[in-house]
Scaffold this motif. Structure first.
Motif, PDB file in Angstrom:
ATOM      1  N   LEU A  28      -4.398   1.667  -3.603  1.00 30.43           N
ATOM      2  CA  LEU A  28      -4.656   0.477  -2.805  1.00 30.43           C
ATOM      3  C   LEU A  28      -3.967  -0.740  -3.435  1.00 30.43           C
ATOM      4  O   LEU A  28      -3.321  -1.528  -2.741  1.00 30.43           O
ATOM      5  CB  LEU A  28      -6.172   0.249  -2.705  1.00 30.43           C
ATOM      6  N   LEU A  29      -4.076  -0.873  -4.751  1.00 31.44           N
ATOM      7  CA  LEU A  29      -3.417  -1.983  -5.439  1.00 31.44           C
ATOM      8  C   LEU A  29      -1.894  -1.881  -5.321  1.00 31.44           C
ATOM      9  O   LEU A  29      -1.215  -2.895  -5.095  1.00 31.44           O
ATOM     10  CB  LEU A  29      -3.821  -2.014  -6.913  1.00 31.44           C
ATOM     11  N   ILE A  65       3.204  -4.582  -0.049  1.00 29.94           N
ATOM     12  CA  ILE A  65       3.136  -5.451   1.135  1.00 29.94           C
ATOM     13  C   ILE A  65       3.676  -6.833   0.785  1.00 29.94           C
ATOM     14  O   ILE A  65       4.491  -7.400   1.513  1.00 29.94           O
ATOM     15  CB  ILE A  65       1.696  -5.538   1.683  1.00 29.94           C
ATOM     16  N   GLU A  66       3.231  -7.373  -0.341  1.00 34.96           N
ATOM     17  CA  GLU A  66       3.693  -8.699  -0.773  1.00 34.96           C
ATOM     18  C   GLU A  66       5.209  -8.707  -1.005  1.00 34.96           C
ATOM     19  O   GLU A  66       5.879  -9.681  -0.661  1.00 34.96           O
ATOM     20  CB  GLU A  66       2.964  -9.133  -2.052  1.00 34.96           C
ATOM     21  N   TYR A  72      -2.418   0.712   3.808  1.00 34.57           N
ATOM     22  CA  TYR A  72      -3.450   0.008   3.041  1.00 34.57           C
ATOM     23  C   TYR A  72      -4.828   0.236   3.659  1.00 34.57           C
ATOM     24  O   TYR A  72      -5.776   0.607   2.971  1.00 34.57           O
ATOM     25  CB  TYR A  72      -3.132  -1.493   2.982  1.00 34.57           C
ATOM     26  N   HIS A  73      -4.927   0.027   4.957  1.00 33.12           N
ATOM     27  CA  HIS A  73      -6.224   0.160   5.627  1.00 33.12           C
ATOM     28  C   HIS A  73      -6.712   1.607   5.665  1.00 33.12           C
ATOM     29  O   HIS A  73      -7.916   1.854   5.591  1.00 33.12           O
ATOM     30  CB  HIS A  73      -6.177  -0.469   7.016  1.00 33.12           C
ATOM     31  N   GLU A 127     -11.765   8.334  -6.645  1.00 28.94           N
ATOM     32  CA  GLU A 127     -11.910   6.943  -6.211  1.00 28.94           C
ATOM     33  C   GLU A 127     -11.030   6.019  -7.047  1.00 28.94           C
ATOM     34  O   GLU A 127     -10.451   5.061  -6.512  1.00 28.94           O
ATOM     35  CB  GLU A 127     -13.376   6.529  -6.281  1.00 28.94           C
ATOM     36  N   GLN A 128     -10.894   6.296  -8.324  1.00 27.20           N
ATOM     37  CA  GLN A 128      -9.997   5.506  -9.171  1.00 27.20           C
ATOM     38  C   GLN A 128      -8.558   5.614  -8.677  1.00 27.20           C
ATOM     39  O   GLN A 128      -7.828   4.624  -8.633  1.00 27.20           O
ATOM     40  CB  GLN A 128     -10.087   5.959 -10.626  1.00 27.20           C
ATOM     41  N   LYS A 129      -8.161   6.827  -8.296  1.00 28.19           N
ATOM     42  CA  LYS A 129      -6.811   7.050  -7.776  1.00 28.19           C
ATOM     43  C   LYS A 129      -6.613   6.297  -6.458  1.00 28.19           C
ATOM     44  O   LYS A 129      -5.583   5.648  -6.252  1.00 28.19           O
ATOM     45  CB  LYS A 129      -6.564   8.552  -7.582  1.00 28.19           C
TER      46      LYS A 129
END
Length: 67
Positions: free
Chosen positions: A12-13, A19-20, A36-37, A5-7
């Motif tokens: 995700l970050l 994306i930005e 991302y989704h 989950e950390q990975k």
């Protein structure tokens, strides 16, 4: 939060940042949004919606402007 989950959260970050950075390239931004989704859905499934929502809320509160 498990290592897996950390990975996922780290990924995700990273994708959110990409994306930005690629907003001008609509096709790339669309591809990254799908990624991302997909990652977000996988993280939600692994953590469970309740724990995921609590984790995200706590993160937002931690970095919110105090005023």
């Amino acid at each position: 939060m498990t290592n897996y989950e950390q990975k996922l959260f780290s990924d995700l970050l990273d994708v959110n940042w990409m994306i930005e950075e690629n907003k001008a390239n609509k096709e790339m931004a669309r591809f990254l949004s799908i990624a991302y989704h997909t990652i977000q859905d996988e993280l939600r499934e692994s953590m469970g919606d309740g724990k995921y929502n609590t984790f995200i809320r706590a993160g937002r509160e931690m970095f919110a402007t105090k005023g």
